[in-house]
Design a protein around this motif. Sequence first.
Motif, PDB file in Angstrom:
ATOM      1  N   GLU A 107       9.052   6.457 -14.964  1.00 58.26           N
ATOM      2  CA  GLU A 107       8.134   6.856 -13.794  1.00 58.26           C
ATOM      3  C   GLU A 107       8.800   7.757 -13.112  1.00 58.26           C
ATOM      4  O   GLU A 107       8.263   8.089 -11.953  1.00 58.26           O
ATOM      5  CB  GLU A 107       7.679   5.587 -13.130  1.00 58.26           C
ATOM      6  N   GLY A 108      10.167   8.302 -13.484  1.00 58.63           N
ATOM      7  CA  GLY A 108      10.908   9.227 -12.744  1.00 58.63           C
ATOM      8  C   GLY A 108      11.344   8.735 -11.303  1.00 58.63           C
ATOM      9  O   GLY A 108      11.414   9.407 -10.470  1.00 58.63           O
ATOM     10  N   LEU A 109      11.678   7.295 -11.299  1.00 56.23           N
ATOM     11  CA  LEU A 109      12.324   6.978 -10.141  1.00 56.23           C
ATOM     12  C   LEU A 109      13.411   6.042 -10.415  1.00 56.23           C
ATOM     13  O   LEU A 109      13.749   5.689 -11.351  1.00 56.23           O
ATOM     14  CB  LEU A 109      11.115   5.620  -9.444  1.00 56.23           C
ATOM     15  N   LYS A 110      14.203   6.085  -9.262  1.00 53.67           N
ATOM     16  CA  LYS A 110      15.411   5.239  -9.150  1.00 53.67           C
ATOM     17  C   LYS A 110      14.982   3.625  -9.356  1.00 53.67           C
ATOM     18  O   LYS A 110      13.927   3.341  -8.714  1.00 53.67           O
ATOM     19  CB  LYS A 110      16.376   5.454  -7.951  1.00 53.67           C
ATOM     20  N   LEU A 111      15.990   2.707  -9.634  1.00 56.89           N
ATOM     21  CA  LEU A 111      15.267   1.454  -9.709  1.00 56.89           C
ATOM     22  C   LEU A 111      14.951   0.895  -8.459  1.00 56.89           C
ATOM     23  O   LEU A 111      14.013   0.046  -8.349  1.00 56.89           O
ATOM     24  CB  LEU A 111      16.435   0.587 -10.451  1.00 56.89           C
ATOM     25  N   ARG A 112      15.692   1.058  -7.344  1.00 59.08           N
ATOM     26  CA  ARG A 112      15.410   1.017  -5.997  1.00 59.08           C
ATOM     27  C   ARG A 112      14.071   1.239  -5.688  1.00 59.08           C
ATOM     28  O   ARG A 112      13.127   0.504  -5.329  1.00 59.08           O
ATOM     29  CB  ARG A 112      16.472   1.428  -5.202  1.00 59.08           C
ATOM     30  N   ASP A 113      13.811   2.467  -5.818  1.00 56.70           N
ATOM     31  CA  ASP A 113      12.481   3.097  -5.303  1.00 56.70           C
ATOM     32  C   ASP A 113      11.096   2.423  -6.485  1.00 56.70           C
ATOM     33  O   ASP A 113      10.042   2.036  -5.832  1.00 56.70           O
ATOM     34  CB  ASP A 113      12.452   4.360  -5.386  1.00 56.70           C
ATOM     35  N   TRP A 114      11.595   2.173  -7.600  1.00 55.31           N
ATOM     36  CA  TRP A 114      10.492   1.544  -8.284  1.00 55.31           C
ATOM     37  C   TRP A 114      10.507   0.028  -7.893  1.00 55.31           C
ATOM     38  O   TRP A 114       9.083  -0.333  -7.967  1.00 55.31           O
ATOM     39  CB  TRP A 114      11.189   1.592 -10.013  1.00 55.31           C
ATOM     40  N   CYS A 115      11.516  -0.706  -7.814  1.00 61.57           N
ATOM     41  CA  CYS A 115      11.160  -2.041  -7.046  1.00 61.57           C
ATOM     42  C   CYS A 115      10.382  -1.966  -5.912  1.00 61.57           C
ATOM     43  O   CYS A 115       9.322  -2.728  -5.753  1.00 61.57           O
ATOM     44  CB  CYS A 115      12.540  -2.656  -6.942  1.00 61.57           C
ATOM     45  N   ILE A 116      10.767  -1.119  -4.879  1.00 61.90           N
ATOM     46  CA  ILE A 116       9.987  -1.049  -3.738  1.00 61.90           C
ATOM     47  C   ILE A 116       8.462  -0.628  -3.904  1.00 61.90           C
ATOM     48  O   ILE A 116       7.630  -1.152  -3.369  1.00 61.90           O
ATOM     49  CB  ILE A 116      10.558  -0.041  -2.666  1.00 61.90           C
ATOM     50  N   LYS A 117       8.163   0.367  -4.836  1.00 63.74           N
ATOM     51  CA  LYS A 117       6.772   0.614  -5.329  1.00 63.74           C
ATOM     52  C   LYS A 117       6.151  -0.545  -5.742  1.00 63.74           C
ATOM     53  O   LYS A 117       4.819  -0.637  -5.034  1.00 63.74           O
ATOM     54  CB  LYS A 117       6.850   1.690  -6.118  1.00 63.74           C
ATOM     55  N   HIS A 118       6.839  -1.041  -6.659  1.00 65.79           N
ATOM     56  CA  HIS A 118       5.931  -2.376  -7.263  1.00 65.79           C
ATOM     57  C   HIS A 118       5.563  -3.457  -6.618  1.00 65.79           C
ATOM     58  O   HIS A 118       4.671  -4.314  -6.403  1.00 65.79           O
ATOM     59  CB  HIS A 118       6.406  -2.611  -8.666  1.00 65.79           C
ATOM     60  N   LEU A 119       6.836  -4.077  -5.549  1.00 70.58           N
ATOM     61  CA  LEU A 119       6.558  -4.980  -4.868  1.00 70.58           C
ATOM     62  C   LEU A 119       5.723  -4.781  -3.711  1.00 70.58           C
ATOM     63  O   LEU A 119       5.101  -5.615  -3.325  1.00 70.58           O
ATOM     64  CB  LEU A 119       8.058  -5.475  -4.238  1.00 70.58           C
TER      65      LEU A 119
ATOM     66  N   ALA B  42       3.254  -2.793  -3.791  1.00 66.92           N
ATOM     67  CA  ALA B  42       1.770  -2.858  -4.329  1.00 66.92           C
ATOM     68  C   ALA B  42       1.317  -4.216  -4.353  1.00 66.92           C
ATOM     69  O   ALA B  42       0.054  -4.469  -4.289  1.00 66.92           O
ATOM     70  CB  ALA B  42       1.778  -2.150  -5.598  1.00 66.92           C
ATOM     71  N   ALA B  43       2.118  -5.202  -4.866  1.00 65.22           N
ATOM     72  CA  ALA B  43       2.009  -6.461  -4.949  1.00 65.22           C
ATOM     73  C   ALA B  43       1.338  -7.344  -3.657  1.00 65.22           C
ATOM     74  O   ALA B  43       0.555  -8.152  -3.641  1.00 65.22           O
ATOM     75  CB  ALA B  43       3.002  -7.509  -5.455  1.00 65.22           C
ATOM     76  N   CYS B  44       2.058  -6.655  -2.453  1.00 65.88           N
ATOM     77  CA  CYS B  44       1.604  -7.126  -1.147  1.00 65.88           C
ATOM     78  C   CYS B  44       0.435  -6.581  -0.774  1.00 65.88           C
ATOM     79  O   CYS B  44      -0.261  -7.150   0.421  1.00 65.88           O
ATOM     80  CB  CYS B  44       2.824  -6.828  -0.036  1.00 65.88           C
ATOM     81  N   ASP B  45      -0.025  -5.298  -1.292  1.00 67.65           N
ATOM     82  CA  ASP B  45      -1.265  -4.475  -0.557  1.00 67.65           C
ATOM     83  C   ASP B  45      -2.437  -5.273  -1.303  1.00 67.65           C
ATOM     84  O   ASP B  45      -3.738  -4.880  -0.849  1.00 67.65           O
ATOM     85  CB  ASP B  45      -1.095  -3.334  -0.913  1.00 67.65           C
ATOM     86  N   ASP B  46      -2.519  -6.143  -2.392  1.00 65.14           N
ATOM     87  CA  ASP B  46      -3.492  -6.710  -3.040  1.00 65.14           C
ATOM     88  C   ASP B  46      -4.388  -7.576  -2.254  1.00 65.14           C
ATOM     89  O   ASP B  46      -3.735  -8.055  -1.288  1.00 65.14           O
ATOM     90  CB  ASP B  46      -3.193  -7.401  -4.460  1.00 65.14           C
TER      91      ASP B  46
END
Length: 58
Positions: A40-52, A54-58
Amino acid sequence: MKKEHDNDAPSKSEAPKESTLKFFVETKTKTKFIKQANREGLKLRDWCIKHLSAACDD
């Protein structure tokens, strides 16, 4: 002689507050996370923030 303040630097009260989140996963799971973040072209930190986030926005 007084040193002038850098007007572009945020003051302590204006700086974003940060916190540490630490959790343990199996090495193979972390490897999967890193590979997906790279796809996804992200660092692990940014990837975790993105997906965590998104899980809270549902």
